[in-house]
Motif scaffolding. Structure first.
Motif, PDB file in Angstrom:
ATOM      1  N   TRP A 262     105.676  69.156  71.316  1.00  0.00           N
ATOM      2  CA  TRP A 262     105.685  68.034  72.264  1.00  0.00           C
ATOM      3  C   TRP A 262     104.631  68.266  73.349  1.00  0.00           C
ATOM      4  O   TRP A 262     103.891  67.349  73.716  1.00  0.00           O
ATOM      5  N   THR A 265     101.084  67.662  72.134  1.00  0.00           N
ATOM      6  CA  THR A 265     100.793  66.227  72.036  1.00  0.00           C
ATOM      7  C   THR A 265     100.602  65.614  73.411  1.00  0.00           C
ATOM      8  O   THR A 265      99.669  64.824  73.644  1.00  0.00           O
ATOM      9  N   GLU A 269      97.061  63.880  74.806  1.00  0.00           N
ATOM     10  CA  GLU A 269      97.003  62.449  75.131  1.00  0.00           C
ATOM     11  C   GLU A 269      96.714  62.182  76.603  1.00  0.00           C
ATOM     12  O   GLU A 269      96.497  61.037  76.993  1.00  0.00           O
TER      13      GLU A 269
END
Length: 418
Positions: A262, A265, A269
């Protein structure tokens, strides 16, 4: 302003009619008091969207629920009670504590009546009324465990529905707004939650993909059930079975891996660095974030990771055979190293408090920091001499929160020095 020490009826109080002369003013005041400044422009725009952007999405639909004429009489008194509790906060309070207590008590009776008369279906206005009183409790506690009762009430209302009614629109915003509090309660009470069921993890996000904090919650929502099973085993026999311990160890290690994915990611981003460190007005250093959403996501990530590390450490200490067989093969380091990392993560959390307690974070900042700060504080207490200085700094943050007019009933007075 009402005279301190005298009970003033909400509807006739001079401060009430001058500052909040109408229901529309009351509702707008509550929304503006909860939503961070950086989100208000979006919130009051004329654009219509099913997907929520702001933190605490339930507040987005509050004006609509109030303005459309609610099914029961519980919501409006609850909104008023929250508004008055906000006016009692801080050194420049515009209402007395008795005003706030009176408004809160006045809202409880219609809430009880609405709950008693509710059918076997989800009522968004009723759930929102409970949320308003829950927030009022964080500002002006009426009793020690009322916040737990309110959170459980929202949980029971949501369980009356099928998850597919929360796919979009008003109910989706209510769901994603209520979900963090329900998951946090499950962790703090160490009790399983229906939100860990597959349908509740996936279906409400079928049309609107989860934002980072919701995706984070989906990775950890299975853990409260495991905590409950460990507690029950220890209570029943003072020692959990090897099968349960092995299951627990593997699950916590798996969640740690999922949390790392998590984080990768989330970092990939992000268009900018996730945080920076700067001098603090209240402590040695503080952590600053590009947005309140990033702050909310990272502080919860740190809290969940630290909790998992502490659970792995505890299982390894209590069951050395499991540690030898499972931990080494998975690259898990020693107990002291696990504690050291958990303390470091706890340090990140309390150093983030100053950012979330800025005035322009409104009520969302303090309410979002409760669970991470509680987790950090408990870990720092375990650290002994290794975390003495960090514990003192964490207490400074709790004192700062108190001075700003917020009271976390889940912290004892002796623990929080408040």
């Amino acid at each position: 302003m009402p005279t301190p020490g005298k009970s003033t009826k909400l509807i006739t109080a001079p401060f009430y009619t001058s500052l909040l002369p109408s229901l529309d003013h009351i509702t707008t005041f509550v929304v503006r008091s909860f939503a961070p400044d950086e989100e208000l422009a979006f919130l009051f725009s004329t654009e219509s969207t099913s997907q929520s952007r702001i933190c605490g999405a339930w507040v987005e639909v509050l004006p609509m629920l109030v303005g459309n004429g609610v099914r029961n009489s519980a919501l409006i008194p609850a909104v008023k009670a929250l508004a008055v509790s906000i006016l009692t906060r801080g050194p420049n309070r515009k209402a007395s504590v008795l005003d706030g207590v009176h408004a809160h008590v006045s809202a409880l009776r219609p809430l009880r009546e609405a709950i008693h008369g509710a059918g076997n279906f989800f009522q968004g206005d009723l759930a929102t009324a409970i949320m308003c009183l829950l927030l009022a409790e964080l500002i002006l506690p009426i009793s020690t465990n009322s916040w737990i009762t309110h959170t459980q009430g929202i949980s029971k209302l949501i369980q009356l529905a099928n998850p597919d009614i929360f796919l979009s629109g008003t109910y989706h915003k209510l769901f994603v707004g209520f979900r963090p509090g329900l998951v946090v309660l499950a962790f703090m009470s160490r009790k399983a939650t229906f939100l860990a069921l597959d349908d509740w993890v996936t279906v409400p996000f079928t049309l609107n993909p989860p934002r980072p904090i919701q995706a984070l919650l989906s990775e950890v929502v299975v853990l409260p059930q495991l905590l409950e099973q460990l507690d029950e085993a220890r209570y029943a026999s003072s020692r959990a079975s090897p099968e349960l311990v092995e299951k627990a160890a593997v699950t916590f290690l798996h969640v740690l891996q999922r949390l790392e994915l998590w984080m990768q990611t989330f970092s990939a981003e992000s268009p900018a660095p996730l945080f920076s460190v700067r001098p603090s007005d209240h402590s040695d250093l503080c952590i600053w974030f590009p947005s309140v959403s990033v702050a909310n996501s990272l502080t919860h990530f740190w809290a969940f990771r630290a909790m998992c590390l502490m659970q792995v450490r505890e299982l390894g200490i209590s069951f050395p055979d499991i540690r030898k067989e499972k931990y080494a093969s998975m690259g898990i380091t020693s107990g002291p190293a696990l504690l050291g990392e958990a303390i470091e993560l706890s340090r990140y959390i309390y150093q983030s408090t100053e950012f979330l307690m800025q005035d322009d974070m409104k009520l969302f900042g303090p309410s979002s920091v409760i669970f991470p700060l509680k987790e950090a504080y408990e870990i720092l207490k375990v650290g002994g001499k290794q975390s003495e200085e960090d514990l003192r700094e964490c207490r400074k943050m709790l004192d700062m929160i108190r001075r700003k007019g917020f009271h976390f009933p889940m912290f004892s007075n002796s623990d929080a020095h408040i």
